[in-house]
Enzyme design. Structure first.
Site, mmCIF file in Angstrom:
data_model
loop_
_atom_site.group_PDB
_atom_site.id
_atom_site.type_symbol
_atom_site.label_atom_id
_atom_site.label_comp_id
_atom_site.label_asym_id
_atom_site.label_seq_id
_atom_site.Cartn_x
_atom_site.Cartn_y
_atom_site.Cartn_z
ATOM 1 N N GLY A 195 -26.612 9.617 17.051
ATOM 2 C CA GLY A 195 -26.356 10.023 18.431
ATOM 3 C C GLY A 195 -24.927 10.455 18.710
ATOM 4 C CB THR A 196 -22.028 11.689 16.723
ATOM 5 O OG1 THR A 196 -22.646 12.703 15.939
ATOM 6 C CG2 THR A 196 -21.866 10.420 15.908
ATOM 7 C CG ASN A 197 -24.635 16.456 17.712
ATOM 8 O OD1 ASN A 197 -23.878 17.401 17.896
ATOM 9 N ND2 ASN A 197 -24.983 16.052 16.494
ATOM 10 C CG MET A 234 -34.346 12.804 12.020
ATOM 11 S SD MET A 234 -33.481 14.352 11.604
ATOM 12 C CE MET A 234 -33.847 14.441 9.851
ATOM 13 C CG ASN A 236 -33.142 21.723 16.409
ATOM 14 O OD1 ASN A 236 -32.917 20.510 16.468
ATOM 15 N ND2 ASN A 236 -33.264 22.363 15.254
ATOM 16 C CG HIS A 288 -30.585 23.878 11.137
ATOM 17 N ND1 HIS A 288 -31.077 22.762 10.497
ATOM 18 C CD2 HIS A 288 -30.442 24.831 10.184
ATOM 19 C CE1 HIS A 288 -31.244 23.045 9.218
ATOM 20 N NE2 HIS A 288 -30.873 24.283 9.001
HETATM 21 C C1 GRF Z 1 -26.796 16.418 12.959
HETATM 22 O O1 GRF Z 1 -26.194 16.845 11.757
HETATM 23 C C2 GRF Z 1 -27.829 17.414 13.419
HETATM 24 O O2 GRF Z 1 -27.472 18.716 13.224
HETATM 25 C C3 GRF Z 1 -28.970 17.037 12.515
HETATM 26 O O3 GRF Z 1 -28.951 15.624 12.547
HETATM 27 C C4 GRF Z 1 -27.614 15.175 12.736
HETATM 28 C C5 GRF Z 1 -27.576 14.258 13.914
HETATM 29 O O4 GRF Z 1 -26.327 13.663 14.109
HETATM 30 N N1 GRF Z 1 -30.189 17.679 12.902
HETATM 31 P P1 GRF Z 1 -26.106 12.675 15.327
HETATM 32 O O5 GRF Z 1 -27.281 11.730 15.387
HETATM 33 O O6 GRF Z 1 -25.973 13.488 16.584
HETATM 34 O O7 GRF Z 1 -24.842 11.923 15.022
#
Ligand code: GRF
Length: 194
Positions: free
Chosen positions: A13-15, A91, A108, A110
């Site tokens: 969940g860093t994004n 995922m 999404n 990627h």
């Molecule tokens: C990221 O690299 C995203 O592109 C991929 O999964 C990872 C998720 O990172 N699909 P986070 O959970 O947001 O840290």
């Protein structure tokens, strides 16, 4: 009017955190109204809770087929009336049962450039291919195609000689956070028409 974002995340969940922070600072004119994970122990849900965002664990039931799961997921997401549904490290491949409920609203991230390394472990595969660069893209998810919908934004990320996979991974995550925030801020300001 400020936008409503629902983020779907299976992992760290860093994004999600980057989006929560950008909403809080006003960089994105929106709020994360819910975060949903198929993994009840995902760190993403902890980030959501810490930020006061509704954190919803929605694991697949034993024997549950994809369309049934996606129906439950769509119901859960729809309750939060999203303008945008953000797959941030989600995922599971979504069926039309879900996607059909949110046309032109699902995006999404990627960790590769368009047409490159679809599916999992894209960063590792780019590293192993000894490329000079890889990148990140944000795209719409109109159907069940994997990592191949209409592109909303890309960033190139260099693979430097002597890079370790860890270093590349860090640089990629940083690029993802920036591109996701920039793209969502444009989408929420309606500068980009999906
Ligand atoms: C990221 O690299 C995203 O592109 C991929 O999964 C990872 C998720 O990172 N699909 P986070 O959970 O947001 O840290």
């Amino acid at each position: 009017m400020s936008g409503r974002l629902v983020v779907l995340a299976s992992g760290n969940g860093t994004n999600l955190q980057a989006v929560i922070d950008a909403c809080a600072s006003g960089t994105i004119d929106a709020s994360v109204v819910a975060a949903v994970s198929d993994q009840p122990t995902a760190t993403a849900l902890e980030h959501a809770r810490a930020a006061g965002v509704a954190a919803i664990a929605l694991p697949r039931r034993e024997g549950e087929v994809r369309v049934d799961y996606d129906t439950r997921l769509a119901d859960t997401v729809a309750q939060h009336r999203p303008d945008w549904v953000v797959l941030a490290g989600w995922m599971r491949i979504l069926t039309m049962k879900f996607l059909g409920c949110f046309p032109d609203q699902v995006i999404n991230i990627h960790p590769a450039l368009p047409g490159e390394f679809p599916g999992t472990n894209a960063i590792e595969r780019a590293f192993d291919a000894a490329r000079a660069h890889t990148g990140v893209m944000i795209h719409l998810v109109p159907d069940e195609g994997v990592d191949n919908g209409p592109v909303l934004g890309t960033t190139t990320v260099l693979i430097n000689p002597g890079d370790s996979l860890e270093l590349l991974r860090e640089r990629m995550h940083h690029a993802e956070h920036e591109l996701l925030v920039t793209t969502l801020s444009r989408l929420c300001a309606q500068e980009v028409t999906a």
